[in-house]
Design a protein around this motif. Structure first.
Motif, PDB file in Angstrom:
ATOM      1  N   ALA A  34       0.859  -1.183   0.000  1.00  0.00           N
ATOM      2  CA  ALA A  34       0.000   0.000   0.000  1.00  0.00           C
ATOM      3  C   ALA A  34       0.895   1.234   0.000  1.00  0.00           C
ATOM      4  N   ILE A  35       0.692   2.095  -0.974  1.00  0.00           N
ATOM      5  CA  ILE A  35       1.523   3.281  -1.133  1.00  0.00           C
ATOM      6  C   ILE A  35       0.641   4.519  -1.028  1.00  0.00           C
ATOM      7  N   THR A  36       0.855   5.295   0.027  1.00  0.00           N
ATOM      8  CA  THR A  36       0.116   6.536   0.228  1.00  0.00           C
ATOM      9  C   THR A  36       0.897   7.669  -0.422  1.00  0.00           C
ATOM     10  N   GLY A  37       0.190   8.511  -1.170  1.00  0.00           N
ATOM     11  CA  GLY A  37       0.873   9.616  -1.828  1.00  0.00           C
ATOM     12  C   GLY A  37      -0.088  10.482  -2.618  1.00  0.00           C
ATOM     13  N   PHE A  38       0.471  11.280  -3.491  1.00  0.00           N
ATOM     14  CA  PHE A  38      -0.339  12.126  -4.356  1.00  0.00           C
ATOM     15  C   PHE A  38       0.186  12.025  -5.785  1.00  0.00           C
ATOM     16  N   VAL A  39      -0.701  12.324  -6.730  1.00  0.00           N
ATOM     17  CA  VAL A  39      -0.316  12.284  -8.136  1.00  0.00           C
ATOM     18  C   VAL A  39       0.577  13.491  -8.403  1.00  0.00           C
ATOM     19  N   GLU A  40       1.841  13.215  -8.631  1.00  0.00           N
ATOM     20  CA  GLU A  40       2.809  14.279  -8.894  1.00  0.00           C
ATOM     21  C   GLU A  40       2.751  14.728 -10.347  1.00  0.00           C
ATOM     22  N   SER A  41       2.614  13.762 -11.245  1.00  0.00           N
ATOM     23  CA  SER A  41       2.529  14.124 -12.658  1.00  0.00           C
ATOM     24  C   SER A  41       1.713  13.090 -13.419  1.00  0.00           C
ATOM     25  N   LEU A  42       1.133  13.559 -14.505  1.00  0.00           N
ATOM     26  CA  LEU A  42       0.353  12.713 -15.404  1.00  0.00           C
ATOM     27  C   LEU A  42       0.751  13.108 -16.822  1.00  0.00           C
ATOM     28  N   LYS A  43       1.392  12.179 -17.519  1.00  0.00           N
ATOM     29  CA  LYS A  43       1.842  12.454 -18.888  1.00  0.00           C
ATOM     30  C   LYS A  43       1.019  11.614 -19.844  1.00  0.00           C
TER      31      LYS A  43
END
Length: 136
Positions: free
Chosen positions: A99-108
């Motif tokens: 399980a990886i908690t985080g935020f979307v840094e980039s979307l290409k």
């Protein structure tokens, strides 16, 4: 021991306050990058540089295909926080997961004539990834 196959991978994303969106039918590749920063501890007449480990960091990249009717784009825009669940052996009871908690840094987004359009998603970790197992 049997080799793990990408066809068995489970991937799911839950944005904060949202519901789980299964990505395994859309995913192509994933990469988990766990790393640690370092501090230069060299001093005096040291012949070589020396370092000390300091703070951990990480990112996960995921390449996915998106169908024209997929509503998932609302859940994976830059800045959206959530939890990415990956299961290397699928999501059956007792199989390992991370399980990886985080935020979307980039979307290409990329596409080419007469081929599928792919999205490369980068999740910046905001906590240590948690290893566990799927349960019913």
């Amino acid at each position: 021991m049997a080799r793990l196959k990408g066809t068995n991978v489970y991937a799911g994303w839950t944005k904060s306050g949202g519901t789980l969106v299964a990505l395994e039918t859309n995913y192509r590749t994933y990469n988990i990058d766990r790393r640690i920063e370092k501090a230069d501890a060299s001093a005096g007449d040291d012949a070589h540089k020396t370092y000390l480990p300091t703070i951990k960091d990480g990112t996960t990249t995921l390449q996915i295909l998106v169908e024209a009717t997929d509503a998932i784009m609302d859940d994976i825009t830059e800045g959206v926080e959530g939890v990415l669940i990956l299961g290397r052996e699928g999501n059956a009871n007792g199989k390992p997961k991370i399980a990886i908690t985080g935020f979307v840094e980039s979307l290409k987004e990329s596409g080419s004539y007469n081929d599928v359009i792919v999205f490369d998603l980068t999740i910046q970790h905001t906590a240590a990834p948690v290893d566990g197992t799927f349960s019913a």
